[in-house]
Design an enzyme around this catalytic site. Sequence first.
Site, PDB file in Angstrom:
ATOM      1  N   MET A  13     -55.188 -95.076  30.149  1.00  0.00           N
ATOM      2  CA  MET A  13     -55.097 -93.622  30.160  1.00  0.00           C
ATOM      3  C   MET A  13     -54.563 -93.200  28.800  1.00  0.00           C
ATOM      4  O   MET A  13     -53.510 -93.668  28.358  1.00  0.00           O
ATOM      5  CB  MET A  13     -54.165 -93.130  31.273  1.00  0.00           C
ATOM      6  CG  MET A  13     -54.108 -91.612  31.352  1.00  0.00           C
ATOM      7  SD  MET A  13     -55.709 -90.829  31.661  1.00  0.00           S
ATOM      8  CE  MET A  13     -55.929 -91.237  33.398  1.00  0.00           C
ATOM      9  N   SER A  43     -63.208 -99.519  28.202  1.00  0.00           N
ATOM     10  CA  SER A  43     -63.729 -98.407  28.984  1.00  0.00           C
ATOM     11  C   SER A  43     -64.522 -97.443  28.111  1.00  0.00           C
ATOM     12  O   SER A  43     -65.618 -96.996  28.481  1.00  0.00           O
ATOM     13  CB  SER A  43     -62.570 -97.680  29.669  1.00  0.00           C
ATOM     14  OG  SER A  43     -63.023 -96.531  30.353  1.00  0.00           O
ATOM     15  N   ASN A 183     -63.513-103.472  11.083  1.00  0.00           N
ATOM     16  CA  ASN A 183     -63.229-102.618   9.943  1.00  0.00           C
ATOM     17  C   ASN A 183     -62.588-103.476   8.855  1.00  0.00           C
ATOM     18  O   ASN A 183     -62.449-104.700   9.013  1.00  0.00           O
ATOM     19  CB  ASN A 183     -62.355-101.416  10.337  1.00  0.00           C
ATOM     20  CG  ASN A 183     -60.976-101.813  10.852  1.00  0.00           C
ATOM     21  OD1 ASN A 183     -60.471-102.918  10.577  1.00  0.00           O
ATOM     22  ND2 ASN A 183     -60.344-100.928  11.602  1.00  0.00           N
ATOM     23  N   GLY A 217     -65.578 -92.846   7.051  1.00  0.00           N
ATOM     24  CA  GLY A 217     -66.447 -91.770   6.579  1.00  0.00           C
ATOM     25  C   GLY A 217     -67.534 -92.207   5.625  1.00  0.00           C
ATOM     26  O   GLY A 217     -68.423 -91.412   5.283  1.00  0.00           O
ATOM     27  N   ASP A 241     -61.563 -85.240  15.213  1.00  0.00           N
ATOM     28  CA  ASP A 241     -60.725 -86.320  15.750  1.00  0.00           C
ATOM     29  C   ASP A 241     -61.511 -87.619  15.648  1.00  0.00           C
ATOM     30  O   ASP A 241     -62.628 -87.722  16.164  1.00  0.00           O
ATOM     31  CB  ASP A 241     -60.368 -86.021  17.212  1.00  0.00           C
ATOM     32  CG  ASP A 241     -59.490 -87.090  17.853  1.00  0.00           C
ATOM     33  OD1 ASP A 241     -59.032 -87.997  17.144  1.00  0.00           O
ATOM     34  OD2 ASP A 241     -59.274 -87.009  19.076  1.00  0.00           O
ATOM     35  N   ALA A 244     -62.120 -91.989  19.006  1.00  0.00           N
ATOM     36  CA  ALA A 244     -63.071 -92.870  19.690  1.00  0.00           C
ATOM     37  C   ALA A 244     -64.350 -93.103  18.899  1.00  0.00           C
ATOM     38  O   ALA A 244     -65.326 -93.622  19.439  1.00  0.00           O
ATOM     39  CB  ALA A 244     -63.409 -92.295  21.061  1.00  0.00           C
ATOM     40  N   ALA A 245     -64.343 -92.757  17.624  1.00  0.00           N
ATOM     41  CA  ALA A 245     -65.572 -92.883  16.831  1.00  0.00           C
ATOM     42  C   ALA A 245     -66.067 -94.322  16.776  1.00  0.00           C
ATOM     43  O   ALA A 245     -67.265 -94.589  16.897  1.00  0.00           O
ATOM     44  CB  ALA A 245     -65.336 -92.346  15.427  1.00  0.00           C
ATOM     45  N   GLY A 246     -65.126 -95.255  16.592  1.00  0.00           N
ATOM     46  CA  GLY A 246     -65.533 -96.660  16.550  1.00  0.00           C
ATOM     47  C   GLY A 246     -66.100 -97.140  17.868  1.00  0.00           C
ATOM     48  O   GLY A 246     -67.027 -97.964  17.886  1.00  0.00           O
ATOM     49  N   ASP A 247     -65.578 -96.644  18.967  1.00  0.00           N
ATOM     50  CA  ASP A 247     -66.094 -97.026  20.276  1.00  0.00           C
ATOM     51  C   ASP A 247     -67.483 -96.437  20.520  1.00  0.00           C
ATOM     52  O   ASP A 247     -68.354 -97.094  21.087  1.00  0.00           O
ATOM     53  CB  ASP A 247     -65.130 -96.588  21.372  1.00  0.00           C
ATOM     54  CG  ASP A 247     -63.784 -97.283  21.266  1.00  0.00           C
ATOM     55  OD1 ASP A 247     -63.738 -98.415  20.756  1.00  0.00           O
ATOM     56  OD2 ASP A 247     -62.776 -96.684  21.695  1.00  0.00           O
ATOM     57  N   ASN A 271     -74.288 -95.069  13.719  1.00  0.00           N
ATOM     58  CA  ASN A 271     -73.586 -94.118  12.853  1.00  0.00           C
ATOM     59  C   ASN A 271     -73.730 -92.690  13.383  1.00  0.00           C
ATOM     60  O   ASN A 271     -72.785 -91.893  13.337  1.00  0.00           O
ATOM     61  CB  ASN A 271     -74.148 -94.168  11.432  1.00  0.00           C
ATOM     62  CG  ASN A 271     -73.522 -95.243  10.576  1.00  0.00           C
ATOM     63  OD1 ASN A 271     -72.525 -95.863  10.954  1.00  0.00           O
ATOM     64  ND2 ASN A 271     -74.098 -95.484   9.416  1.00  0.00           N
ATOM     65  N   ARG A 280     -65.444 -83.831  18.063  1.00  0.00           N
ATOM     66  CA  ARG A 280     -64.736 -83.404  19.264  1.00  0.00           C
ATOM     67  C   ARG A 280     -63.375 -84.084  19.347  1.00  0.00           C
ATOM     68  O   ARG A 280     -63.185 -85.165  18.805  1.00  0.00           O
ATOM     69  CB  ARG A 280     -65.545 -83.791  20.509  1.00  0.00           C
ATOM     70  CG  ARG A 280     -66.975 -83.274  20.500  1.00  0.00           C
ATOM     71  CD  ARG A 280     -67.796 -83.996  21.554  1.00  0.00           C
ATOM     72  NE  ARG A 280     -69.163 -83.503  21.596  1.00  0.00           N
ATOM     73  CZ  ARG A 280     -70.172 -84.149  22.163  1.00  0.00           C
ATOM     74  NH1 ARG A 280     -69.963 -85.321  22.748  1.00  0.00           N
ATOM     75  NH2 ARG A 280     -71.383 -83.627  22.149  1.00  0.00           N
ATOM     76  N   GLY A 282     -60.562 -86.049  21.545  1.00  0.00           N
ATOM     77  CA  GLY A 282     -60.478 -86.874  22.745  1.00  0.00           C
ATOM     78  C   GLY A 282     -61.114 -88.226  22.547  1.00  0.00           C
ATOM     79  O   GLY A 282     -61.654 -88.533  21.485  1.00  0.00           O
TER      80      GLY A 282
END
Length: 302
Positions: A13, A43, A183, A217, A241, A244-247, A271, A280, A282
Site C-alpha cells: 500500500m 503489483s 537503471n 527523462g 510524478d 511508477a514510471a519504471g513499472d 517508453n 499523473r 500516483g
Amino acid sequence: MAPRVVVAGSANMDLVGLAPALPRPGETVLGDDFVMAPGGKGSNQAIAAARAGGATTFLGAIGSDAFGVTLGARLAAAGVDTGRVRTSYGASGVAVIMVDRAGENSILVSPGANRTFTGLTADEQSVIAGADVLLCQQEIPMETVHAALRAGRAGGTRTILNAAPARDLPAGLLDEVDLLVVNEIEARAITGTEVHDPAGMAALLALVPRVVLTLSGSGARFADRDGRDVHVPAFAVPVADTTAAGDAFTGALAVAWGEGRDLVDAVRWANAAGAVCVQRVGASTALPERAEIDRLYASGAS
C-alpha cells in the site's frame, strides 16, 4: 492472442505525500496533498502488463489486514488473475513515498507480508513454466526470485529481471535471466562499473544476453550480445510524478516482448507507457491503458 505474462513480486500500500520539496534529514516540510493507493513493484508491473494487453497472473503475498483486501481487489479490478495470491496473517507491505513539485520522489518500503512469499509451490512453478514471459523484481526474498527464474528457464519461458531495488544477487541468479532491466544505480551495483564507461555495458552483457538500461527523462538504452547497442529517446511530456514510471515501462516491455516485437521497438513502446504514466500522480492509479500507449507511440513525438 494476448501474451501470457506472470509477475512474481511484491504488493504494497503506497502512502504518498506531495510537497514543494523533499525534506532533508531532520527537516519537516508542509505538504500539498496526500494520496493512498495500492502499489509495490510487483503489483504495479502486473497491473501495467494487464492494462497494456497482457493476460497477466500475479504471484505474491498480501496481509490479512484492510490494506491486503484493497490490494487484492485493485489487482483483480485491473484484470489481473489473483487466484494464486497468498494471504499471510499480519500486515501487508507498505511504501511511504514523498514527491516534490518537480516529480522527483523518495521512497521507504516496509515489506510486511512480502517477506513471507517463500517456497514456490508446484502449481506456482507450473504457471510460470506455462507463461510466455516471467517478470521479477527484487522487493521479495531473493531465494524466491531465483526459484521463479529457474522455473521459467526450465519451462522455456522468457525471463525478465528488473533488478530493483539494488540488492546483492545470489550466485547463479543472472544465469537464469534472458533480459535484465536496470537503471544506472542498479547497473553499478551489479558490475561495480559505471555503465557509461566503455567496459560498463560489456560487463553487464558478460552476465546476461540482453540489457535495457533505463535513463529517466533521456529514454532507455538497449544492448545485446549480437552487437546491438541502441539509444531509444524518451517522449517529451510534462512530468507530474515519476513514482511508477519504471513499472509502467517494464510491464509494457514484458507484453511487447511476449507479442514477439523486436526488442528495440518494444523499448520504444515501453517508453510511451512510461511517458503516459509520469503525467499523473500516483502509482497503480497512474498506469496507462493500451490505447493510451498506442496513441503516444504512434504520434512519434519522442
